[in-house]
Motif scaffolding. Structure first.
Motif: not given
Length: 285
Positions: A103-125
């Motif tokens: 909620h409060y981190a500065e100079y960033t965005n939610s996608d970057e903070l939560l690594d939304a672009d990262g791999n989340s498929d267990p079979s491919k990690i």
């Protein structure tokens, strides 16, 4: 002399049309207001509650938030991250370690903070994927040894007015590098613009720290918790969860108030912190 008569007739017709139009407009506005009211009543408040459990819980809760951030839902006709559907996100203990940076981190965005672009498929990690964590994600402090934050925390606690060492160390480790200064109050910091929810931090309170020091708070907590532990089996409803080898009981406010009254209300009552202040909803009323 017909023209004045016609003029009066036309004027009368114009007034009638105007009144009728005004009536239609008024009815139309009332219909819009009624429709908006109905839509407001039908709209449900959605919240996300995150558990406690130190760093393990914080890391797991951040992973849950990451999953929601990666999913898309329709909000106002637009595909948006599912995290934006929550109006409130609450945390308890370790869960707060995830919701505060979000909620409060500065100079960033939610996608970057939560690594939304990262791999989340267990079979491919792969192992390599697990070893590489984006520098600006909020997952980094969970895998870095927190003892490295003890040195500045000790200095701050001893010479700059820090209250207690461990909370100060946590602040340095989890928040300082995200632009959230140690000692910052929730009411004094602005929620980041791309965040749609409000944070709720679950806690407990007894009174002003100057009046009730930590040792007294902990002593009272132990006393009442021991009584709750010894008497809960006869008073509280047990919750059966298949496959879970734990005894879990549903707390009842009446019973909690009874024990609190017996201890003259020298009891750490549940409370919660928001960006608007502190609330203690648990009262005898």
């Amino acid at each position: 002399m017909r023209f004045p008569a016609l003029a009066v007739l036309f004027a009368t017709m114009a007034v009638a049309v105007a009144v009728d139009g005004a009536a239609d407009t008024g009815e139309s506005q009332r219909h819009v207001r009624r429709q908006a009211t109905e839509e407001s009543k039908q709209k449900k408040t959605i919240a996300l509650a995150l558990n406690g459990g130190s760093f393990t819980a914080g890391n797991g809760c951040a992973g849950i938030m990451r999953g929601f951030q990666q999913q898309r839902v329709t909000i106002d006709g637009e595909q948006r991250p599912a995290m934006e559907a929550f109006e409130y996100v609450s945390g308890l203990s370790g869960g707060n370690l995830a919701i505060f940076p979000y909620h409060y981190a500065e100079y960033t965005n939610s996608d970057e903070l939560l690594d939304a672009d990262g791999n989340s498929d267990p079979s491919k990690i792969t192992v390599e994927d697990l070893e590489v964590i984006p520098e600006n994600s909020l997952f980094v402090p969970f895998v870095v040894d927190p003892t490295i934050s003890l040195v500045p925390a000790v200095f701050y606690a001893l010479f700059l007015g820090g209250k207690t060492l461990w909370p100060t160390a946590l602040s340095f480790h989890m928040l300082q590098h995200k632009g959230i200064a140690t000692g910052t109050k929730m009411v004094d910091v602005k929620i980041r613009e791309d965040v749609k929810s409000k944070p709720i931090s679950m806690t407990s309170m007894l009174g002003p720290a100057e009046t009730f020091p930590s040792y007294e708070f902990n002593t009272m907590s132990r006393g009442i918790m021991m009584e709750l532990r010894d008497g809960h089996k006869n008073r509280l409803q047990k919750i059966e969860i298949p496959g879970l080898p734990l005894d879990i009981y549903e707390m009842e406010n009446d019973y909690l108030l009874e024990v609190a009254e017996k201890h003259h209300y020298n009891f750490p009552f549940p409370a919660y912190l928001t960006d608007e202040g502190i609330e203690v909803p648990f009262t005898k009323e």
